[in-house]
Design a protein around this motif. Structure first.
Motif, PDB file in Angstrom:
ATOM      1  N   GLU A 274       0.918  -0.953  -0.043  1.00  0.00           N
ATOM      2  CA  GLU A 274       0.370   0.421   0.108  1.00  0.00           C
ATOM      3  C   GLU A 274       0.900   1.060  -0.456  1.00  0.00           C
ATOM      4  N   VAL A 275       0.858   1.981  -0.629  1.00  0.00           N
ATOM      5  CA  VAL A 275       1.600   3.112  -1.561  1.00  0.00           C
ATOM      6  C   VAL A 275       0.377   4.081  -1.069  1.00  0.00           C
ATOM      7  N   THR A 276       0.806   4.844   0.130  1.00  0.00           N
ATOM      8  CA  THR A 276      -0.186   6.202   0.102  1.00  0.00           C
ATOM      9  C   THR A 276       0.642   7.796  -0.582  1.00  0.00           C
ATOM     10  N   ALA A 288      -4.257  10.453  14.501  1.00  0.00           N
ATOM     11  CA  ALA A 288      -5.182  11.056  15.116  1.00  0.00           C
ATOM     12  C   ALA A 288      -5.647  12.610  14.285  1.00  0.00           C
ATOM     13  N   MET A 289      -3.954  12.974  13.754  1.00  0.00           N
ATOM     14  CA  MET A 289      -4.030  14.039  12.575  1.00  0.00           C
ATOM     15  C   MET A 289      -4.359  13.963  11.739  1.00  0.00           C
ATOM     16  N   LEU A 290      -4.542  12.751  11.402  1.00  0.00           N
ATOM     17  CA  LEU A 290      -3.630  12.252   9.840  1.00  0.00           C
ATOM     18  C   LEU A 290      -5.025  11.322   9.049  1.00  0.00           C
ATOM     19  N   ASP A 291      -6.028  11.985   8.278  1.00  0.00           N
ATOM     20  CA  ASP A 291      -7.054  11.132   8.045  1.00  0.00           C
ATOM     21  C   ASP A 291      -6.107   9.319   6.984  1.00  0.00           C
ATOM     22  N   GLU A 292      -5.139   9.752   6.535  1.00  0.00           N
ATOM     23  CA  GLU A 292      -4.791   9.356   5.709  1.00  0.00           C
ATOM     24  C   GLU A 292      -3.483   7.650   6.857  1.00  0.00           C
ATOM     25  N   GLY A 293      -2.923   8.220   8.067  1.00  0.00           N
ATOM     26  CA  GLY A 293      -2.504   7.494   9.036  1.00  0.00           C
ATOM     27  C   GLY A 293      -3.645   6.521   9.386  1.00  0.00           C
ATOM     28  N   ASP A 294      -4.887   6.997   9.613  1.00  0.00           N
ATOM     29  CA  ASP A 294      -5.860   6.356  10.110  1.00  0.00           C
ATOM     30  C   ASP A 294      -6.439   5.585   9.396  1.00  0.00           C
ATOM     31  N   ALA A 295      -6.818   5.612   8.178  1.00  0.00           N
ATOM     32  CA  ALA A 295      -7.319   4.770   7.462  1.00  0.00           C
ATOM     33  C   ALA A 295      -6.067   3.190   7.415  1.00  0.00           C
ATOM     34  N   LEU A 297      -3.916   2.431   9.216  1.00  0.00           N
ATOM     35  CA  LEU A 297      -4.335   1.954  10.397  1.00  0.00           C
ATOM     36  C   LEU A 297      -5.234  -0.049  10.340  1.00  0.00           C
ATOM     37  N   VAL A 298      -6.714   1.360   9.872  1.00  0.00           N
ATOM     38  CA  VAL A 298      -7.752   0.494   9.974  1.00  0.00           C
ATOM     39  C   VAL A 298      -7.839  -1.246   9.340  1.00  0.00           C
ATOM     40  N   ARG A 299      -6.250  -0.667   7.786  1.00  0.00           N
ATOM     41  CA  ARG A 299      -6.326  -2.000   7.110  1.00  0.00           C
ATOM     42  C   ARG A 299      -5.252  -2.724   7.765  1.00  0.00           C
ATOM     43  N   VAL A 300      -4.121  -1.828   8.514  1.00  0.00           N
ATOM     44  CA  VAL A 300      -3.286  -2.782   9.261  1.00  0.00           C
ATOM     45  C   VAL A 300      -4.557  -4.040  10.380  1.00  0.00           C
ATOM     46  N   ALA A 301      -5.242  -3.222  11.031  1.00  0.00           N
ATOM     47  CA  ALA A 301      -6.620  -3.921  11.558  1.00  0.00           C
ATOM     48  C   ALA A 301      -7.059  -5.470  10.982  1.00  0.00           C
ATOM     49  N   GLU A 302      -7.494  -4.866   9.974  1.00  0.00           N
ATOM     50  CA  GLU A 302      -8.224  -5.808   8.639  1.00  0.00           C
ATOM     51  C   GLU A 302      -7.426  -7.202   8.661  1.00  0.00           C
ATOM     52  N   PHE A 303      -6.122  -6.530   8.195  1.00  0.00           N
ATOM     53  CA  PHE A 303      -5.221  -7.794   7.526  1.00  0.00           C
ATOM     54  C   PHE A 303      -4.972  -8.413   8.973  1.00  0.00           C
ATOM     55  N   LEU A 304      -4.789  -7.611   9.843  1.00  0.00           N
ATOM     56  CA  LEU A 304      -4.268  -9.075  11.011  1.00  0.00           C
ATOM     57  C   LEU A 304      -4.847  -9.885  11.531  1.00  0.00           C
ATOM     58  N   ALA A 305      -7.094  -9.103  11.454  1.00  0.00           N
ATOM     59  CA  ALA A 305      -7.845  -9.978  12.079  1.00  0.00           C
ATOM     60  C   ALA A 305      -7.989 -11.288  10.603  1.00  0.00           C
ATOM     61  N   ALA A 306      -7.647 -10.368   9.333  1.00  0.00           N
ATOM     62  CA  ALA A 306      -8.274 -12.107   8.421  1.00  0.00           C
ATOM     63  C   ALA A 306      -7.005 -13.101   8.375  1.00  0.00           C
TER      64      ALA A 306
END
Length: 313
Positions: A274-276, A288-295, A297-306
């Motif tokens: 993933e290249v942002t 906490a201050m950057l939308d791309e950072g939050d997005a 980490l959402v993908r990190v959580a989804e990847f780890l859960a899967a």
């Protein structure tokens, strides 16, 4: 708002006091001050420990109802093998722990130049071996197969390069692979041969190629920087677990991530790159201050859960 957020983050980095190519003793204090200036949330619990003879920091998020963490994140901090500690990465580690329900074991591996290669890798392997051993049953003294499906490896920058080197070393030593690995902006080529070391010089707000080169010498010492255990972009990556690699386009290390992902794909390793665009090194730490950072980490959580579900199904 993201353009304003990116510009604000760029200003923070460009005006900071950190000079990674400076005197290690001085810059360690600066680095620590930068990354620990804000207190952690009250529900984050930090517990120093020793695993496999190596100091670690256990990072957990307290929950109202006591439940067993769904797994363990074996974490490696950044700092070009010269700076940093588990405490400097505790904010990001605790954020990922919160999002995943996992416990973090952050490794306080030995730093260069006092302890050049292979000290950090030796420490990483020692901790990983001990974690696998702790997962073995001890009923009547009989061992059972450890559950690597509940373990994932995470690294930031140099820690991401170290995580990749650990996976290769563990495979070569016949150790069970973890469920997955997440590599944030991996520093994976200490020959510094990636094109982005030059092409991204004007947009990277954090580092210069010259400063990175000074830190590379500290870690490599008398070894060969092209050794795959030092620079995983040159390693045989066959048999590694699924990888998620994240990087920003405003990074000197962009090509490290791209080439490592390509190397993994060529070796039939499941890999997501993933290249942002428009974000700097380790932008995820500023979720906490950057939308791309939050997005991200959402993908990190989804990847780890899967990944954890897939290895246990």
């Amino acid at each position: 708002m993201t353009q304003q957020q990116r510009e604000a983050l760029d200003t923070i980095f460009r005006n900071g006091a950190l000079d990674i190519g400076g005197d290690p003793a001085v810059q360690r204090e600066v680095f620590t001050g930068m990354l620990t200036s804000r207190p952690l949330p009250d529900d984050v619990i930090l517990t120093p420990s020793v695993i496999g003879g190596v100091p670690v920091l256990e990072v957990e998020v307290e929950v109202e109802v006591e439940v067993e963490p769904v797994g363990t994140l074996l974490w490696f901090h950044g700092g070009f093998y010269v700076l940093g500690s588990p405490r400097t990465s505790a904010a990001l580690a605790s954020d990922v722990a919160r999002r995943t329900g996992m416990k973090v074991i952050s490794v306080d591996y030995r730093l260069a130049p006092e302890h050049p290669y292979p000290a950090a890798l030796d420490d990483a392997v020692a901790v990983y071996r001990a974690i696998l051993a702790s997962a073995e049953g001890r009923n009547s003294g009989r061992d059972v197969v450890p559950d690597p499906g509940r373990i994932a490896v995470v690294g930031e920058s140099a820690g991401a390069g170290l995580a990749a080197a650990l996976l290769v070393a563990a495979r070569d030593q016949g150790l069970a692979m973890p469920a997955a690995a997440v590599l944030f902006s991996p520093y994976a080529d200490l020959t510094l041969s990636g094109d982005s070391m030059k092409t991204k010089a004007d947009v990277d707000p954090s580092f210069t190629a010259e400063a990175i080169a000074r830190r590379a010498v500290d870690y490599v010492a008398d070894a060969d920087p092209a050794d795959p255990s030092i620079s995983p972009v040159f390693a045989d990556l066959r048999g590694l677990p699924p990888l998620l690699i994240q990087v920003g386009t405003h990074e000197l290390l962009l090509d490290d991530a791209v080439r490592l992902a390509a190397r993994a794909a060529a070796a039939d390793v499941p890999v997501s790159l993933e290249v942002t665009p428009g974000v700097p090194h380790l932008f995820q730490a500023f979720a906490a201050m950057l939308d791309e950072g939050d997005a991200a980490l959402v993908r990190v959580a989804e990847f780890l859960a899967a990944s954890l579900v897939a290895t246990r199904s």
